[in-house]
Scaffold this motif. Sequence first.
Motif, short mmCIF file in Angstrom:
data_model
loop_
_atom_site.label_atom_id
_atom_site.label_comp_id
_atom_site.label_asym_id
_atom_site.label_seq_id
_atom_site.Cartn_x
_atom_site.Cartn_y
_atom_site.Cartn_z
N LEU A 28 27.42 35.74 1.53
CA LEU A 28 26.46 36.89 0.57
C LEU A 28 25.19 36.02 0.18
CD1 LEU A 28 29.62 37.88 -1.56
CD2 LEU A 28 28.41 39.50 0.02
N CYS A 29 25.39 34.83 0.16
CA CYS A 29 24.06 34.12 -0.19
C CYS A 29 22.80 34.31 0.88
CB CYS A 29 24.49 32.60 -0.47
SG CYS A 29 25.08 32.28 -1.81
N ARG A 30 23.46 34.82 2.05
CA ARG A 30 22.27 34.84 3.16
C ARG A 30 21.38 36.04 2.64
NH1 ARG A 30 25.98 36.12 8.55
NH2 ARG A 30 25.98 38.26 7.36
N GLU A 71 29.34 44.21 8.28
CA GLU A 71 28.46 45.62 8.18
C GLU A 71 28.82 46.30 9.56
OE1 GLU A 71 26.07 42.53 10.54
OE2 GLU A 71 27.52 42.52 8.80
N PRO A 72 28.71 47.67 9.48
CA PRO A 72 28.77 48.61 10.56
C PRO A 72 27.87 48.09 11.59
CG PRO A 72 28.84 49.66 8.45
CD PRO A 72 28.38 48.45 8.22
N GLN A 73 28.12 48.34 12.82
CA GLN A 73 27.34 48.10 14.22
C GLN A 73 25.87 48.70 13.81
OE1 GLN A 73 28.82 49.16 17.84
NE2 GLN A 73 27.33 48.12 18.87
N GLY A 74 24.66 48.01 14.01
CA GLY A 74 23.54 48.65 13.81
C GLY A 74 23.07 48.69 12.24
N ALA A 75 23.88 48.32 11.28
CA ALA A 75 23.41 48.13 10.06
C ALA A 75 22.83 46.64 9.68
CB ALA A 75 24.51 48.41 9.19
N CYS A 78 22.36 42.98 4.71
CA CYS A 78 22.08 42.90 2.93
C CYS A 78 21.84 44.10 2.57
CB CYS A 78 20.62 41.75 3.03
SG CYS A 78 21.06 40.29 3.64
N ALA A 79 21.29 45.14 3.24
CA ALA A 79 21.15 46.51 2.75
C ALA A 79 22.59 47.17 2.59
CB ALA A 79 20.34 47.31 3.90
N TRP A 80 23.40 46.90 3.53
CA TRP A 80 25.01 47.49 3.64
C TRP A 80 25.72 47.00 2.46
CZ3 TRP A 80 29.34 44.73 4.52
CH2 TRP A 80 30.34 45.64 4.53
N VAL A 81 25.48 45.53 2.19
CA VAL A 81 26.20 44.99 1.08
C VAL A 81 25.92 45.78 -0.28
CG1 VAL A 81 24.93 42.96 0.36
CG2 VAL A 81 27.43 42.93 0.53
N GLN A 82 24.82 46.33 -0.38
CA GLN A 82 24.23 47.04 -1.64
C GLN A 82 25.06 48.16 -1.84
OE1 GLN A 82 22.62 45.32 -3.99
NE2 GLN A 82 22.84 43.52 -2.91
#
Length: 111
Positions: A28-30, A71-75, A78-82
């Motif tokens: 998550l820190c990434r 994250e799903p393939q292609g996602a 950092c955007a997905w985890v939001q």
Amino acid sequence: MRPALAVLVAALSLAACKGPCQELGNRLCRCVGSGTTRDTCERQVQNQISSANPGKDVEDICSARLDTCIEPQGADFCAWVQTECGKASCGLSVEDFNSTDVCPKPAPATP
């Protein structure tokens, strides 16, 4: 003999810090940037884990979240985890990531 003992103690301490909760926190820190910002985030994760001293049941939960916090393939992670699904999958919400309302499943491919 003393230097060897010091190295062994340091190695064991570092190994203890790399449990599933530490790995999940570091994943998550990434998303907080790089350099000192990320280092600070990872250090805070390590400090919280050290002070909480999670037991096996908590480590098992973190391990399960490591398996779903992908994250799903292609996602972009950092955007997905939001998203609602990303938060649920990574243990950042109380939502059930198995719910199709939270994480819609893609339609099966038609032949």
